[in-house]
Enzyme design. Structure first.
Site, mmCIF file in Angstrom:
data_model
loop_
_atom_site.group_PDB
_atom_site.id
_atom_site.type_symbol
_atom_site.label_atom_id
_atom_site.label_comp_id
_atom_site.label_asym_id
_atom_site.label_seq_id
_atom_site.Cartn_x
_atom_site.Cartn_y
_atom_site.Cartn_z
ATOM 1 N N GLY A 47 0.989 -1.161 0.005
ATOM 2 C CA GLY A 47 0.047 -0.002 0.007
ATOM 3 C C GLY A 47 0.832 1.277 0.039
ATOM 4 O O GLY A 47 2.020 1.448 0.850
ATOM 5 N N GLY A 49 0.448 4.239 1.031
ATOM 6 C CA GLY A 49 0.487 4.848 2.277
ATOM 7 C C GLY A 49 1.419 4.279 3.246
ATOM 8 O O GLY A 49 2.280 4.670 3.830
ATOM 9 N N ASN A 51 3.672 1.756 2.787
ATOM 10 C CA ASN A 51 5.205 2.015 2.232
ATOM 11 C C ASN A 51 5.856 3.163 2.621
ATOM 12 O O ASN A 51 6.969 3.131 2.949
ATOM 13 C CB ASN A 51 5.213 1.769 0.884
ATOM 14 C CG ASN A 51 4.530 0.480 0.141
ATOM 15 O OD1 ASN A 51 4.390 -0.524 0.965
ATOM 16 N ND2 ASN A 51 4.407 0.224 -1.066
ATOM 17 N N THR A 202 9.904 11.605 -11.345
ATOM 18 C CA THR A 202 10.963 10.837 -11.288
ATOM 19 C C THR A 202 10.862 10.067 -12.862
ATOM 20 O O THR A 202 9.816 9.869 -13.501
ATOM 21 C CB THR A 202 10.665 9.604 -10.412
ATOM 22 O OG1 THR A 202 9.433 9.104 -10.607
ATOM 23 C CG2 THR A 202 10.744 10.277 -8.859
ATOM 24 N N GLY A 204 12.649 6.915 -13.581
ATOM 25 C CA GLY A 204 13.214 5.773 -13.586
ATOM 26 C C GLY A 204 14.650 5.815 -13.860
ATOM 27 O O GLY A 204 15.606 6.519 -13.083
ATOM 28 N N GLY A 207 16.523 9.305 -13.750
ATOM 29 C CA GLY A 207 16.940 10.416 -12.858
ATOM 30 C C GLY A 207 15.700 10.803 -12.232
ATOM 31 O O GLY A 207 14.607 10.244 -12.508
ATOM 32 N N GLY A 234 9.237 4.070 -5.781
ATOM 33 C CA GLY A 234 8.693 5.331 -5.817
ATOM 34 C C GLY A 234 8.218 5.999 -4.312
ATOM 35 O O GLY A 234 8.540 7.112 -4.061
ATOM 36 N N ASP A 235 7.710 4.936 -3.375
ATOM 37 C CA ASP A 235 7.313 5.119 -2.298
ATOM 38 C C ASP A 235 8.328 5.659 -1.435
ATOM 39 O O ASP A 235 8.343 6.640 -0.434
ATOM 40 C CB ASP A 235 6.576 4.115 -1.672
ATOM 41 C CG ASP A 235 5.075 3.860 -2.444
ATOM 42 O OD1 ASP A 235 4.525 4.786 -3.021
ATOM 43 O OD2 ASP A 235 5.010 2.690 -2.527
ATOM 44 N N ALA A 265 16.335 1.295 -3.031
ATOM 45 C CA ALA A 265 14.948 0.354 -2.630
ATOM 46 C C ALA A 265 14.730 -0.655 -3.860
ATOM 47 O O ALA A 265 14.301 -1.466 -3.611
ATOM 48 C CB ALA A 265 13.667 1.388 -2.654
#
Length: 285
Positions: A47, A49, A51, A202, A204, A207, A234-235, A265
């Site tokens: 999720g 949030g 994450n 972002t 990927g 950068g 992304g989170d 990550a």
């Protein structure tokens, strides 16, 4: 709207989704109508949030989660996982609807397809929830848009939005955001972001950049790292960028830091990857 001074305490309230991620890893993603064999199944916390809250806590922030889970075993396990990561779980509601679930297919290159069943996330409300002026509030769009608007209205301090999944954003919300974070696809799908106050995008492996009212004010190149899973990257980036900006780093320093966190990550197969304290990723000198 007035500028908000940096807060060294790095307090963060995350309002958003809490999901059980059912992740199947296959050699490649299936085409429409195709059945693939040989998948490997994992059940793990997820999720957007949750994450972001877990990432913020692991990066050293003082983080609390505002969200909802069902009165079921999955909900209990997800809340326990957040608590174990150092997140304040006192703002998590238990509701009659089942805990939210995400069905995720990931290929060996880390690309993914995701279907979300919102469950308890769909009935989250903010009755009785208050935010301290020193807290940064971070939302996403995996809960009802009205909940996000209410969070923005209740926030006296810094308000950040990860505008994902992409959807049209009301003018009131856009005007209230001190920071909006999206990937390049979401940026293209939400044209009103082109002139928003502050937007981080972002790209990927290429950068990330920050735009202030459409003018690029910071840019960093991508980092070449082995990819295990792109779901939580992304989170982690979003949590890191908010904490970095709130700790007093300038746009380029904060973006460099968040980019390094996102790169770390993707090397972890978990949606809530292990992370070092934020200072570990900050540029030296």
């Amino acid at each position: 709207m007035t500028e908000h001074a940096p807060v060294m305490a790095a307090a963060l309230a995350v309002v958003g989704s809490i999901n059980l991620d059912l992740t199947v890893t296959t050699e490649r993603l299936p085409t429409p109508g195709e059945t693939l064999g040989g998948g490997v199944l994992r059940r793990q916390p997820g999720g957007k949030g949750a994450n972001q809250a877990v990432a913020g806590a692991r990066l050293g922030g003082r983080v609390r989660m505002v969200g909802a889970v069902g009165n079921d075993g999955d909900g209990e396990a997800l809340v326990a996982a957040m608590a174990a990561a150092g997140v304040d779980i006192s703002g998590i509601l238990r509701v009659a609807e089942p805990t939210g679930t995400a069905l995720i297919n990931v290929d060996w290159a880390g690309e993914n397809q995701i279907v979300v069943c919102p469950g308890a996330n769909g009935v989250l409300d903010l009755e009785g929830v208050e935010f301290d002026a020193e807290e940064a509030v971070l939302c996403q769009l995996e809960v009802d848009l009205e909940v996000v608007l209410e969070a923005a209205r209740k926030t006296d301090g810094y308000f950040a939005l990860n505008a994902a999944p992409a959807m049209p954003l009301p003018a009131e919300l856009l005007e209230r955001c001190d920071l909006i974070m999206v990937n390049e696809t979401e940026y293209a799908l939400i044209p009103e972001l082109a002139t928003a106050r502050l937007v981080a995008v972002t790209y990927g492996k290429d950068g990330a950049a920050i735009f202030a009212e459409g003018t690029k004010v910071a840019e960093v190149p991508g980092l070449s790292v082995p990819v295990a899973n792109t779901i939580g990257a992304g989170d982690a980036f979003c949590a890191a960028l908010v904490l970095a900006l709130r700790s007093g780093l300038n746009y380029t320093q904060a973006l460099t830091t968040a980019n390094a966190v996102g790169a770390a990550a993707v090397g972890d197969a978990a949606s809530q990857p292990f992370l070092e304290p934020l200072a570990t990723y900050q540029p030296q000198g």
